[in-house]
Design a protein around this motif. Structure first.
Motif, short mmCIF file in Angstrom:
data_model
loop_
_atom_site.label_atom_id
_atom_site.label_comp_id
_atom_site.label_asym_id
_atom_site.label_seq_id
_atom_site.Cartn_x
_atom_site.Cartn_y
_atom_site.Cartn_z
N THR A 130 4.46 5.94 22.19
CA THR A 130 5.28 6.65 22.13
C THR A 130 6.25 5.13 21.18
N ASP A 131 5.88 4.62 21.39
CA ASP A 131 7.28 3.10 20.57
C ASP A 131 6.67 1.89 20.47
N TYR A 132 6.74 1.36 19.67
CA TYR A 132 5.74 0.39 18.41
C TYR A 132 6.67 -0.22 18.19
N TYR A 133 6.82 -2.06 18.20
CA TYR A 133 6.97 -3.08 17.85
C TYR A 133 6.04 -4.23 16.66
N LEU A 134 5.98 -4.01 15.73
CA LEU A 134 4.74 -3.68 14.77
C LEU A 134 5.48 -5.17 14.36
N THR A 135 4.91 -6.62 14.49
CA THR A 135 5.19 -7.86 13.58
C THR A 135 4.30 -8.11 12.12
N ILE A 136 4.58 -7.96 11.52
CA ILE A 136 3.40 -8.51 10.29
C ILE A 136 3.78 -9.17 9.18
N ASP A 137 5.22 -10.12 10.03
CA ASP A 137 5.89 -10.96 8.43
C ASP A 137 4.97 -11.87 8.03
N GLY A 138 4.72 -12.36 7.00
CA GLY A 138 4.23 -12.88 5.50
C GLY A 138 2.52 -12.83 6.36
N LYS A 139 2.82 -11.78 6.56
CA LYS A 139 0.97 -10.89 6.27
C LYS A 139 0.59 -10.63 4.65
N TRP A 140 1.45 -10.28 3.84
CA TRP A 140 1.17 -9.83 1.90
C TRP A 140 0.39 -11.23 1.84
N GLU A 141 1.71 -12.55 2.08
CA GLU A 141 1.57 -13.82 0.97
C GLU A 141 0.45 -14.88 1.95
N GLU A 142 0.32 -14.10 3.09
CA GLU A 142 -1.00 -15.09 3.60
C GLU A 142 -2.14 -14.59 3.50
N PHE A 143 -2.78 -12.89 2.73
CA PHE A 143 -3.72 -12.86 2.42
C PHE A 143 -3.82 -12.37 0.95
N THR A 144 -2.90 -12.51 0.14
CA THR A 144 -2.58 -13.02 -1.34
C THR A 144 -3.41 -14.54 -1.85
N ASN A 145 -3.15 -15.35 -0.48
CA ASN A 145 -3.29 -16.84 -0.75
C ASN A 145 -4.83 -16.92 -0.36
N GLN A 146 -5.16 -15.68 0.42
CA GLN A 146 -7.04 -15.98 0.19
C GLN A 146 -7.83 -15.46 -0.55
N LYS A 147 -9.44 -16.91 -0.60
CA LYS A 147 -10.51 -16.91 -1.29
C LYS A 147 -10.53 -15.43 -1.93
N LEU A 148 -10.66 -14.55 -0.93
CA LEU A 148 -10.97 -12.26 -1.22
C LEU A 148 -10.22 -12.42 -1.95
N PHE A 149 -8.88 -12.39 -1.69
CA PHE A 149 -8.10 -11.26 -2.54
C PHE A 149 -8.27 -12.31 -3.75
N GLU A 150 -8.45 -13.49 -4.50
CA GLU A 150 -8.89 -14.02 -5.77
C GLU A 150 -10.57 -12.95 -5.93
N ASN A 151 -11.03 -13.20 -4.90
CA ASN A 151 -12.77 -12.65 -5.61
C ASN A 151 -12.94 -11.10 -5.71
N LYS A 152 -11.32 -10.61 -4.99
CA LYS A 152 -11.35 -8.70 -5.50
C LYS A 152 -11.16 -8.62 -6.99
N LYS A 153 -9.54 -9.55 -7.23
CA LYS A 153 -9.41 -9.49 -8.25
C LYS A 153 -10.23 -9.93 -9.57
N GLU A 154 -11.38 -10.93 -9.70
CA GLU A 154 -12.27 -10.87 -10.10
C GLU A 154 -13.32 -10.07 -10.91
N ALA A 155 -13.99 -9.68 -9.45
CA ALA A 155 -14.58 -8.38 -9.23
C ALA A 155 -13.59 -6.99 -10.31
N ASP A 156 -12.79 -6.92 -10.17
CA ASP A 156 -12.30 -5.45 -10.23
C ASP A 156 -12.21 -5.75 -11.84
N ARG A 157 -12.25 -7.41 -12.42
CA ARG A 157 -11.88 -7.15 -14.11
C ARG A 157 -12.78 -5.95 -15.00
N ILE A 158 -14.17 -6.18 -14.19
CA ILE A 158 -15.05 -5.66 -15.21
C ILE A 158 -14.47 -3.57 -15.20
#
Length: 428
Positions: free
Chosen positions: A240-268
């Motif tokens: 019934t009650d949650y405390y979800l800790t996700i601080d910094g997840k976005w920054e961590e995600f955007t610094n990964q190679k897979l994020f860069e790969n997605k952006k490159e693949a999406d260009r077309i």
């Protein structure tokens, strides 16, 4: 600064982002009840196929008092959205005006799903309610400035955006949720007082409670990495009650190679967006608008596949000359996208005849698999011709025999195959 100027600046900020992601053609900034009281209905409407998105934008300066700020922004915006819905779906005929179109009737019977969004542009807010409810208990999504900008840029197609909104609403509609984008050091005594005042008022209800430490950008990162689903634990009905800790997840995600790969693949994939913008949304006709809607109904990953198919087809046919006619069809979410190629030596009449036969042959030998086929024809210079065939049904037997006869004369293969592209959102 004058509040009216700030309000206009806030609306312009949201409008520009919406125009770039969803195309201005389907965005109605500050629509008015044209055949009624002429009053502004809301800050922005997005109307696309059977989906309606109602926006209310608040650009009030945050001055440290969270409860007063929420009352001046979220509460007022929620009431504005409720009023907009009431106006649009009243028994009366409602006419609205798009800046680039003639006055039109709002076709309420076509709308199957309504999303309600508050965009709160005040900065340095330490916490805020994740959503709101209208007086009819309709769910209202609340975004802050940074979150809205990120989400609308990352989920920059209407299908991707509404998929997120839908799943967000389904998960959080029965929860009292507070998001805390600020760090622990930013929680002053006054901020804590406001926080506990807000939470105490809601903890006495029977609703499930969720506190999210982090920004919604962090939540978006989890969503994207988790095959566009929210954490499975949040769907557990017994908790019934949650405390979800996700601080910094976005920054961590955007610094990964897979994020860069997605952006490159999406260009077309933006070939589809540019095709709609430069070929279809000019000199608008009913067919151009229909084709645009079909193409923009594909999400970003599907647009990537269609674009890859097109450029692969073009490369294989770019050196054609004489009367050589290329053709390829792909199945994209049940819609056939047919590419054909023409040469400088072909007359318009010849090319039109070959296009017609290409459509008919794919229908016949594909056993009428598609109810809709989009035709995109190109030459070596990427000069386009296009068409649309809807409501496809089997041809009369005599006509089928004529198609077979014409194919045999041309020597076309009859064992037609579809192009299939399987794409990973995050390529290795």
């Amino acid at each position: 600064m004058d509040s009216q100027i700030k309000g206009t600046e806030g609306e312009d900020f949201v409008n520009e982002l919406a125009f770039s992601s969803f195309f201005k053609y389907w965005c109605y900034p500050s629509p008015k009840y044209e055949n009624g009281d002429k009053k502004e209905i809301c800050d922005l409407l997005v109307i696309f196929n059977d989906v309606l998105i109602i926006f209310s934008v608040k650009n009030y300066e945050f001055k440290g008092n969270h409860l007063r700020y929420f009352n001046n922004t979220i509460s007022k915006a929620t009431k504005q959205i409720a009023g907009a819905f009431k106006t649009l779906f009243s028994d009366k005929e409602i006419k609205i005006k798009h800046p680039d179109k003639i006055e039109e009737i709002f076709i309420k019977d076509k709308i199957q799903k309504v999303f309600r969004i508050v965009v709160n542009l005040g900065e340095n807010v330490k916490f805020y309610p994740f959503n709101s409810l209208t007086n009819k208990n309709d769910f209202v999504t609340v975004f802050d400035k940074i979150t809205f900008k990120t989400i609308i840029k990352e989920l920059d197609t209407i299908p991707d955006f509404i998929d997120y909104l839908q799943k967000r609403e389904e998960l959080f509609k029965d929860r009292f949720t507070i998001i805390l984008p600020a760090g622990d050091d930013d929680f002053s005594a006054e901020t804590q007082k406001d926080f506990f005042s807000l939470t105490d008022d809601n903890l006495n209800t029977s609703m499930k409670t969720m506190l999210v430490s982090g920004s919604e950008n962090d939540l978006l990162a989890y969503f994207l990495l988790n095959k566009r689903e929210f954490p499975k634990v949040l769907h557990d009905e017994e908790i019934t009650d949650y405390y979800l800790t996700i601080d910094g997840k976005w920054e961590e995600f955007t610094n990964q190679k897979l994020f860069e790969n997605k952006k490159e693949a999406d260009r077309i994939s933006y070939f589809i967006d540019k095709f709609v913008e430069n070929e279809l949304l000019i000199n608008i006709t009913d067919d151009r608008e229909k084709i645009a809607k079909y193409l923009l109904s594909f999400d970003r990953l599907t647009r990537r596949s269609i674009s890859q198919s097109y450029f692969d087809f073009h490369e294989k046919n770019t050196k054609n000359s004489g009367l050589y006619f290329g053709r390829r069809i792909g199945n994209f979410n049940g819609v056939g996208v047919l590419f054909t190629s023409y040469t400088d030596e072909m007359s318009d009449e010849m090319f039109s005849t070959l296009n017609q036969l290409a459509i008919e042959s794919f229908n016949l030998y594909g056993k009428y698999k598609y109810k809709t086929i989009i035709l995109i024809s190109t030459n070596k210079h990427h000069r386009f011709k296009f068409g649309l065939v809807e409501d496809i049904v089997p041809y009369p037997k005599e006509y089928e025999q004529q198609i077979i006869h014409d194919i045999n004369i041309l020597g076309w293969f009859t064992n037609l195959t579809e192009e299939k592209y399987t794409n990973k959102e995050f390529p290795d």
